[in-house]
Design a protein around this motif. Structure first.
Motif, PDB file in Angstrom:
ATOM      1  N   VAL A 184      40.689  35.610  44.146  1.00  0.00           N
ATOM      2  CA  VAL A 184      39.669  36.398  44.842  1.00  0.00           C
ATOM      3  C   VAL A 184      39.145  37.473  43.901  1.00  0.00           C
ATOM      4  O   VAL A 184      39.735  38.547  43.760  1.00  0.00           O
ATOM      5  N   ASP A 185      38.028  37.198  43.255  1.00  0.00           N
ATOM      6  CA  ASP A 185      37.420  38.196  42.375  1.00  0.00           C
ATOM      7  C   ASP A 185      36.605  39.215  43.169  1.00  0.00           C
ATOM      8  O   ASP A 185      36.571  40.392  42.822  1.00  0.00           O
ATOM      9  N   ARG A 186      35.925  38.773  44.205  1.00  0.00           N
ATOM     10  CA  ARG A 186      35.244  39.680  45.141  1.00  0.00           C
ATOM     11  C   ARG A 186      35.454  39.124  46.547  1.00  0.00           C
ATOM     12  O   ARG A 186      35.052  37.989  46.829  1.00  0.00           O
ATOM     13  N   GLU A 201      33.135  36.140  45.704  1.00  0.00           N
ATOM     14  CA  GLU A 201      33.294  35.341  44.485  1.00  0.00           C
ATOM     15  C   GLU A 201      34.755  34.932  44.334  1.00  0.00           C
ATOM     16  O   GLU A 201      35.656  35.767  44.424  1.00  0.00           O
ATOM     17  N   PHE A 202      34.966  33.639  44.123  1.00  0.00           N
ATOM     18  CA  PHE A 202      36.293  33.091  43.916  1.00  0.00           C
ATOM     19  C   PHE A 202      36.298  32.245  42.644  1.00  0.00           C
ATOM     20  O   PHE A 202      35.338  31.522  42.371  1.00  0.00           O
ATOM     21  N   VAL A 203      37.359  32.363  41.874  1.00  0.00           N
ATOM     22  CA  VAL A 203      37.584  31.441  40.765  1.00  0.00           C
ATOM     23  C   VAL A 203      38.606  30.421  41.254  1.00  0.00           C
ATOM     24  O   VAL A 203      39.721  30.790  41.649  1.00  0.00           O
ATOM     25  N   VAL A 204      38.211  29.156  41.244  1.00  0.00           N
ATOM     26  CA  VAL A 204      39.019  28.088  41.828  1.00  0.00           C
ATOM     27  C   VAL A 204      39.540  27.184  40.716  1.00  0.00           C
ATOM     28  O   VAL A 204      38.767  26.708  39.877  1.00  0.00           O
ATOM     29  N   ALA A 205      40.852  26.983  40.699  1.00  0.00           N
ATOM     30  CA  ALA A 205      41.491  26.126  39.692  1.00  0.00           C
ATOM     31  C   ALA A 205      42.038  24.881  40.376  1.00  0.00           C
ATOM     32  O   ALA A 205      42.665  24.970  41.437  1.00  0.00           O
ATOM     33  N   SER A 221      34.999  41.927  38.486  1.00  0.00           N
ATOM     34  CA  SER A 221      35.333  42.832  39.583  1.00  0.00           C
ATOM     35  C   SER A 221      35.782  44.176  39.007  1.00  0.00           C
ATOM     36  O   SER A 221      36.413  44.235  37.950  1.00  0.00           O
ATOM     37  N   PRO A 222      35.510  45.283  39.690  1.00  0.00           N
ATOM     38  CA  PRO A 222      36.001  46.588  39.206  1.00  0.00           C
ATOM     39  C   PRO A 222      37.514  46.717  39.325  1.00  0.00           C
ATOM     40  O   PRO A 222      38.112  47.582  38.686  1.00  0.00           O
ATOM     41  N   ASP A 223      38.139  45.857  40.137  1.00  0.00           N
ATOM     42  CA  ASP A 223      39.597  45.884  40.316  1.00  0.00           C
ATOM     43  C   ASP A 223      40.209  44.758  39.494  1.00  0.00           C
ATOM     44  O   ASP A 223      39.839  43.590  39.649  1.00  0.00           O
ATOM     45  N   PRO A 225      41.847  41.250  32.490  1.00  0.00           N
ATOM     46  CA  PRO A 225      40.873  42.195  31.934  1.00  0.00           C
ATOM     47  C   PRO A 225      39.600  42.246  32.770  1.00  0.00           C
ATOM     48  O   PRO A 225      39.185  41.250  33.356  1.00  0.00           O
ATOM     49  N   VAL A 226      38.984  43.414  32.825  1.00  0.00           N
ATOM     50  CA  VAL A 226      37.686  43.594  33.484  1.00  0.00           C
ATOM     51  C   VAL A 226      36.606  43.614  32.412  1.00  0.00           C
ATOM     52  O   VAL A 226      36.724  44.327  31.410  1.00  0.00           O
TER      53      VAL A 226
END
Length: 224
Positions: A65-67, A125-129, A183-185, A207-208
């Protein structure tokens, strides 16, 4: 173990599950659901809904979960519904106010409309693997040149560029722990997408960076 890396992002996405009871109020889960992800892959493969290849069920999926996005409601009107759906619309109405008067539901033979509230995630926004022991190459080829347009839960919710980030020689857990985020987090949740409701997760620290730098990382660490 190699892994296929996708990015689920767009103005809107919606992840429905079988646990959502009321047709008149369509909910969304906070993360991609397994049935929706497998359906997206089946679209890319060109498989009709009732003709998915059996091996697709063996696909392993994780979502970072990036956003998280924001849950919003799309207010819609629905033309007359089939008679067998009337009870669902009545329950949806009463679920929002149990003291309300039982509404009149227009059926398919009527001339009026019914109200439907459809919730969705805005700007998530999700990064899916994705991993598969035998058919990862088939999935890579499919997302590189989809037969049918992939969509994020609903056919009107198409993903924005970039959708296909690339392929890693490393397992999904390694990539999701290394791929930078915009993402800022930098402390992000990673869910194993096992069901249509996913409660367990791990947290990774990454890393951001900017979108440009994120894509440069992908181009140097992932193949296409």
């Amino acid at each position: 173990m190699s892994s296929l890396i996708l990015r689920f992002a767009g103005p809107a996405q919606s992840w429905g599950s079988g646990g959502q009871l009321f047709t008149g109020t369509v909910q969304t889960e906070q993360t991609p659901t397994r049935s929706a992800v497998l359906g997206l892959l089946a679209c890319c493969l060109g498989a009709p809904q009732d003709q998915w290849p059996e091996w697709i069920e063996d696909t392993r999926v994780w979502a970072r979960v990036d956003r998280p996005g924001e849950v919003k409601t799309d207010y819609q009107t629905v033309n007359g519904v089939p008679a067998e759906m009337v009870a669902h619309f009545v329950r949806a109405h009463l679920a929002q106010d149990y003291k309300a008067r039982v509404p009149t539901i227009e059926t398919a033979t009527g001339g009026a409309y019914n109200i439907s509230r459809r919730k969705f995630l805005s700007d998530a926004e999700f990064v899916v693997a994705i991993e598969h022991d035998e058919h990862l190459e088939d999935l890579i080829e499919a997302v590189s040149a989809p037969v049918f347009m992939p969509y994020l839960g609903r056919k009107s919710f198409s993903p924005t560029f970039p959708f296909f980030l690339g392929v890693s020689d490393d397992p999904a857990s390694t990539v999701l722990s290394a791929l930078p985020t915009t993402s800022p987090d930098n402390h992000l949740e990673v869910y194993p997408v096992l069901l249509d409701r996913n409660a367990t997760f791990n947290t990774v620290t990454v890393p951001v960076t900017s979108r440009k730098e994120q894509l440069l990382w992908a181009s140097s660490h992932l193949s296409r």
